[in-house]
Design an enzyme around this catalytic site. Structure first.
Site, short mmCIF file in Angstrom:
data_model
loop_
_atom_site.label_atom_id
_atom_site.label_comp_id
_atom_site.label_asym_id
_atom_site.label_seq_id
_atom_site.Cartn_x
_atom_site.Cartn_y
_atom_site.Cartn_z
CG ASP A 174 -32.53 22.24 -0.92
OD1 ASP A 174 -33.48 22.32 -0.24
OD2 ASP A 174 -32.81 21.35 -2.62
N1 URA Z 1 -33.42 24.05 -5.94
C1 URA Z 1 -33.65 23.62 -5.41
O1 URA Z 1 -33.02 22.55 -5.70
N2 URA Z 1 -32.30 23.65 -3.92
C2 URA Z 1 -32.46 24.85 -3.85
O2 URA Z 1 -31.39 24.52 -2.69
C3 URA Z 1 -32.20 25.95 -4.54
C4 URA Z 1 -32.61 25.46 -5.60
#
Ligand code: URA
Length: 239
Positions: free
Chosen positions: A103
């Site tokens: 993310d």
């Molecule tokens: N899980 C998440 O919630 N976000 C990420 O970026 C990676 C794994």
């Protein structure tokens, strides 16, 4: 590209050693012995030999990036800086892309390559590639959470996650730090897993992906090429 640069990049020693190999008339480009390092060559078109052995030039690239918060895990984006924008021009080989995604507000290890088949296979569920995250949450993590993660968290939409390992490093009423190991990659997986046990993730850092472990000497936004040893460990995905 310059012949001396090519030989240096291919590992024929230091710039000085490359110069010596050239002066010793040990380098041939097609039928011609070449002694000048500044000679321009096209390794994909011309045949280059060192000590009568053909030089194999590949344009493959394998990098680990320490992604900062705010950067998107994509090749292009209209609004935000991407992980590919973090790669210097000289290293920007054609076809580079991030394997898997983090993310925008997650930081840490992103594996970037232009080896499509390798990336594809590493994400294939068959390999159950493991990922380790360091997580900070806004509440007190407990042994019940550890058990819930081990038994498989069920999301509101009914999906049940594979068993995951939760290791609590520090826990207090307002903040806990933990390591989580998962073997799958659902959208917002870690955040949703913690929300399912009533905790909100306030910071998320990926510290390993498959055999790759984030190099602690890489500052946020920095990257480096994988070492021969790291590459060797990824070979199994090509077999
Ligand atoms: N899980 C998440 O919630 N976000 C990420 O970026 C990676 C794994």
């Amino acid at each position: 590209m310059r012949l001396d640069k090519l030989l240096f990049e291919l590992g024929y020693g230091s710039r000085g050693s490359v110069k010596k190999i050239l002066s010793a008339r040990q380098v041939r480009v097609d039928e011609e012995i070449v002694t000048l390092g500044n000679t321009n060559v096209s390794p994909m078109i011309q045949d280059i030999y060192v000590q009568n052995k053909r030089v194999i030039y590949t344009k493959e690239a394998y990098y680990m990036l320490n992604k900062p918060i705010g950067v998107v895990t994509a090749v292009t984006d209209e609004k935000h800086q991407t992980v590919i924008d973090c790669i210097d021009g000289k290293d920007k080989k054609i076809g580079l892309y991030p394997v898997g995604r983090l993310d925008r507000d997650t930081k840490g290890l992103v594996f970037i390559t232009n080896n499509g088949p390798l990336g594809f296979r590493m994400l294939h569920p068959k390999y159950h590639v493991s990922k380790r995250y360091e997580v900070v949450v806004n509440a007190c993590l407990t042994q019940e959470d550890v058990i819930a993660f081990r038994n498989g968290i069920t999301f509101l939409d009914g999906y049940t996650c594979q068993s995951a390992s939760l290791t609590i490093i520090q826990a207090s009423d307002t903040k806990s730090i933990a390591l989580v190991d998962i073997h799958e990659g659902k959208f917002h997986q870690i955040k949703k897993m913690f929300l399912s046990v009533g905790k909100k993730v306030i910071s998320l850092t990926r510290i390993s992906f498959a055999e790759l472990v984030l190099d602690s000497s890489l500052k946020e936004g920095e990257y480096r090429a994988l070492t021969p040893n790291e590459l060797q460990q990824l070979k199994k995905y090509l077999q």
